[in-house]
Design a protein around this motif. Structure first.
Motif, short mmCIF file in Angstrom:
data_model
loop_
_atom_site.label_atom_id
_atom_site.label_comp_id
_atom_site.label_asym_id
_atom_site.label_seq_id
_atom_site.Cartn_x
_atom_site.Cartn_y
_atom_site.Cartn_z
N ASP A 136 0.83 -1.21 0.00
CA ASP A 136 0.00 0.00 0.00
C ASP A 136 0.87 1.25 0.00
O ASP A 136 0.54 2.25 -0.65
N ILE A 137 1.98 1.22 0.75
CA ILE A 137 2.90 2.36 0.76
C ILE A 137 3.44 2.60 -0.65
O ILE A 137 3.45 3.74 -1.13
N ASP A 138 3.84 1.53 -1.34
CA ASP A 138 4.39 1.67 -2.69
C ASP A 138 3.31 2.11 -3.68
O ASP A 138 3.58 2.97 -4.54
N ALA A 139 2.12 1.55 -3.56
CA ALA A 139 1.04 1.91 -4.49
C ALA A 139 0.64 3.38 -4.32
O ALA A 139 0.43 4.09 -5.31
N LEU A 140 0.56 3.84 -3.08
CA LEU A 140 0.20 5.24 -2.84
C LEU A 140 1.28 6.16 -3.37
O LEU A 140 0.99 7.22 -3.93
N ARG A 141 2.54 5.78 -3.19
CA ARG A 141 3.64 6.59 -3.69
C ARG A 141 3.53 6.79 -5.20
O ARG A 141 3.80 7.86 -5.73
N GLN A 142 3.14 5.72 -5.92
CA GLN A 142 3.03 5.79 -7.37
C GLN A 142 1.79 6.55 -7.83
O GLN A 142 1.83 7.29 -8.82
N GLN A 143 0.68 6.39 -7.10
CA GLN A 143 -0.59 6.95 -7.56
C GLN A 143 -0.76 8.43 -7.21
O GLN A 143 -1.44 9.17 -7.93
N ALA A 144 -0.19 8.88 -6.10
CA ALA A 144 -0.41 10.25 -5.65
C ALA A 144 0.24 11.24 -6.62
O ALA A 144 1.20 10.92 -7.30
N ASP A 145 -0.30 12.43 -6.66
CA ASP A 145 0.18 13.48 -7.56
C ASP A 145 1.07 14.44 -6.77
O ASP A 145 0.58 15.28 -6.02
N ILE A 146 2.40 14.32 -6.96
CA ILE A 146 3.31 15.15 -6.18
C ILE A 146 3.16 16.62 -6.55
O ILE A 146 3.36 17.50 -5.71
N VAL A 147 2.77 16.91 -7.80
CA VAL A 147 2.60 18.30 -8.21
C VAL A 147 1.44 18.94 -7.43
O VAL A 147 1.54 20.08 -6.97
N ALA A 148 0.35 18.18 -7.24
CA ALA A 148 -0.78 18.71 -6.49
C ALA A 148 -0.42 18.91 -5.02
O ALA A 148 -0.81 19.92 -4.41
N VAL A 149 0.34 17.98 -4.44
CA VAL A 149 0.72 18.09 -3.03
C VAL A 149 1.65 19.28 -2.82
O VAL A 149 1.43 20.13 -1.95
N ILE A 150 2.70 19.36 -3.62
CA ILE A 150 3.67 20.45 -3.46
C ILE A 150 3.04 21.79 -3.82
O ILE A 150 3.39 22.83 -3.26
N GLY A 151 2.06 21.76 -4.74
CA GLY A 151 1.37 22.99 -5.12
C GLY A 151 0.65 23.66 -3.97
O GLY A 151 0.31 24.85 -4.05
N ASP A 152 0.40 22.93 -2.88
CA ASP A 152 -0.20 23.55 -1.68
C ASP A 152 0.80 24.40 -0.91
O ASP A 152 0.42 25.17 -0.03
N TYR A 153 2.11 24.24 -1.21
CA TYR A 153 3.15 24.92 -0.44
C TYR A 153 3.93 25.94 -1.26
O TYR A 153 4.53 26.85 -0.69
#
Length: 626
Positions: free
Chosen positions: A9-26
């Motif tokens: 689950d840790i690996d799957a979430l790492r692949q599926q999540a959008d890092i641009v959207a997460v970092i875009g909050d900061y």
């Protein structure tokens, strides 16, 4: 409490999540080719040097060196631990996490910890009530005399232990707490009659928390207005080692300071609880303190989750110098274990003064200036050696040089060694730099002359026909290796067939060689960047790999693929030609040592090898020139 999060689950979430959207909050991001660029959220900058890519969900800052995947970003920006980062990302994205089942031993251990934390909270509440009641006047007066009021008491959950044998023990036993649990958390001990007596009596109480905010121990300070009779107790008393509290791993004030440490990208480490409170009150809410022990590996490992910049606010006496030495030992030990890049500085305090005194003496602005001027630990330690020496005699200067070089020799960065040899040793001692270099060599301290890192080959002779401002040969080599690795990682489809001949001997720079080892371990040229990151030896190498993956080639902007293909071919051929030239020189050296009459067959074999290498190198040169 749930068990461990399933790795898949840790690996799957790492692949599926959008890092641009997460970092875009900061920070605000804009597209730059396959990646996105913006101002770095971890350091102040005017020109964007922070880059992230959805391809692999990783980021790298070319300004401050921050690097990692989407979990690393959340850990760094929010000061979280790894499970917190995974669970936070899962909540943001709606990803359902699964957990492993706990074993019986794990359930028992978790049950014990939860129970002991609950008892510690009851003890804290009791101490707080005593501070706020009439009997706490003596403690409140002391706090007032130090300039602290109710806001500081509430923020740090300060309390008061009565000067009574069993005030806390009797109260918590009456509330149904087991005697063994009071002993286990270190607030009570057995008396001669088998009953309980309080460990903390007649003291101002400082609860000690873990990073999550749970109370895990206590510190207590005697109060000047209390008469302790014939018995003179120690000024400070801390909890003993317990299942919750391990002083070598705990820092006072972390929950109160964590967000400010992350925001400022710096932590101030003091030696006293009241120092921390005074610094927070003065606007330095990034301050923490050790709990009666020296700064060690586990302290710094914990702080490295929040910042790489550590400032020690210690006395400038012998004990303070020794504490700085031990902290530096811990930094080097962590570097050897893979936690690299800690920037350790020292803010030496005047004799007999602590950080709280300094705030009162110079104010917040003065302290801010002093912190900004904190010295890196190596120059600080070198200066202490020189200050302790008798520089009026030649013997004293030689002894000072020897001691200073002993300190310098423990610095791993050759660039810093060279710079500090000039600024911190040669100039203060009035010695020529060449003399310092020679003396250092006798002590086994290398002050190499190659820019960047020492070459693994013998030093090249200086060419008289090279312009004074031309980059050194070692620098040219390092740039070539970096360009080849950038091509290998970013677009291996552009590489020529000759790239298959690259091997570990093709790369001389230690960082380049480490990156190549990761590529080779992952399967060679053409493997995915994720596989290369997994195969890397440590976090430092992973940082270099991410930087290479995201680094723009200024010469390749808006260039046709065929032109880029020829450029990649030329880079690989130049690197292979360099290795071939080195091999040719080695064969010529061997040939010069052979006796042509005594061993004609060996001579002929070497000559044929040389002819083959020359032909191969000539073909590469012609291909490059075409």
């Amino acid at each position: 409490m749930a068990g461990r999060i399933l790795k898949e689950d840790i690996d799957a979430l790492r692949q599926q999540a959008d890092i641009v959207a997460v970092i875009g909050d900061y920070t605000s991001l804009r597209r730059a080719g396959k990646s996105f660029k913006g101002l770095c959220p971890f350091h102040t900058e005017r020109t964007p040097s922070f880059t992230c890519t959805p391809d692999g969900n990783f980021f790298h800052c070319f300004g401050c060196g921050a690097s990692g995947d989407i979990y690393d970003f959340l850990q760094r920006v929010e000061g979280m631990d790894f499970p917190e980062a995974v669970e936070t990302l899962a909540r943001r994205t709606g990803f359902p996490l699964r957990y492993e089942q706990l074993t019986t031993r794990e359930r028992r251990a978790i049950g014990e910890r939860s129970r002991l934390v609950a008892v510690s909270h009851l003890a804290r509440d009791h101490f707080v009530r005593r501070l706020l009641a009439d009997e706490g006047t003596v403690a409140r007066d002391y706090l007032k005399g130090r300039g602290f009021g109710r806001p500081e008491a509430d923020a740090f959950e300060l309390g008061f232990a009565l000067e009574a044998w069993d005030d806390l023990s009797r109260a918590l036993l009456a509330d149904g707490v087991e005697a063994e649990d009071l002993i286990a958390i270190g607030v009570s001990v057995r008396n001669d009659r088998g009953g309980l007596r309080d460990r903390f009596r007649g003291r101002l109480i400082f609860p000690i928390h873990d990073p999550g905010g749970d109370v895990i121990g206590f510190g207590g300070r005697v109060l000047p207005e209390i008469d302790y009779g014939d018995f003179e107790p120690p000024k400070y008393l801390n909890s003993p080692e317990t299942p919750l509290y391990h002083k070598s791993k705990v820092l006072y004030g972390v929950p109160q300071a964590r967000s400010e440490i992350v925001s400022r990208d710096q932590v101030l480490i003091c030696e006293g609880y009241t120092d921390v409170i005074a610094l927070h009150q003065a606007g330095f809410a990034n301050a923490v303190a050790t709990c009666g022990t020296a700064v060690g590996v586990e302290h710094l490992r914990a702080l490295a989750r929040y910042t790489r910049r550590v400032v020690l606010a210690f006395d400038a006496d012998r004990a303070g110098i020794q504490a700085a030495e031990r902290a530096w030992d811990a930094v080097r030990e962590l570097a050897g274990a893979g936690t690299s890049g800690l920037d350790l500085s020292v803010l030496p305090l005047p004799d007999g003064r602590d950080p709280a005194d300094l705030v009162r003496d110079v104010g917040a602005d003065g302290l801010r200036e002093a912190v900004a001027g904190a010295r890196p630990v190596v120059p600080f330690l070198i200066a202490t050696r020189i200050e302790q020496a008798d520089l009026t005699t030649e013997q004293g200067r030689v002894a000072a040089l020897r001691e200073a070089l002993t300190v310098l020799g423990r610095e791993q960065d050759p660039e810093l060694r060279r710079g500090w040899a000039r600024s911190e040793i040669a100039r203060p001692l009035g010695l020529a730099y060449d003399f310092v270099v020679t003396s250092a060599a006798r002590q086994g301290v290398v002050l190499d002359s190659v820019e960047g890192v020492a070459s693994t080959r013998a030093a090249r002779p200086v060419r008289r026909d090279v312009a004074p401002d031309a980059p050194a040969a070692g620098v040219v080599d390092a740039r070539l290796e970096r360009a080849v690795l950038r091509a290998v990682l970013q677009d291996p489809t552009l590489l020529p067939e000759a790239a298959g001949e690259l091997d570990g001997g093709s790369f001389l720079h230690p960082s380049a060689a480490a990156v190549w080892r990761a590529i080779a371990a992952a399967g060679g040229v053409g493997v995915t960047p994720e596989a290369v990151l997994v195969a890397a030896e440590d976090d430092m190498v992973r940082d270099v790999i991410r930087g290479l993956m995201l680094e723009e080639d200024p010469a390749a902007v808006d260039v046709e693929p065929e032109v880029r293909r020829r450029a990649a071919r030329d880079l690989v051929h130049r690197l292979l030609a360099r290795s071939l030239a080195a091999h040719e020189q080695e064969l010529r050296d061997r040939l010069s040592r052979l006796d042509a009459v005594g061993d004609p067959d060996a001579v002929l074999t070497l000559q044929r090898e040389l002819q083959g290498l020359s032909a191969r190198r000539r073909a590469m040169r012609e291909s490059t020139d075409a």
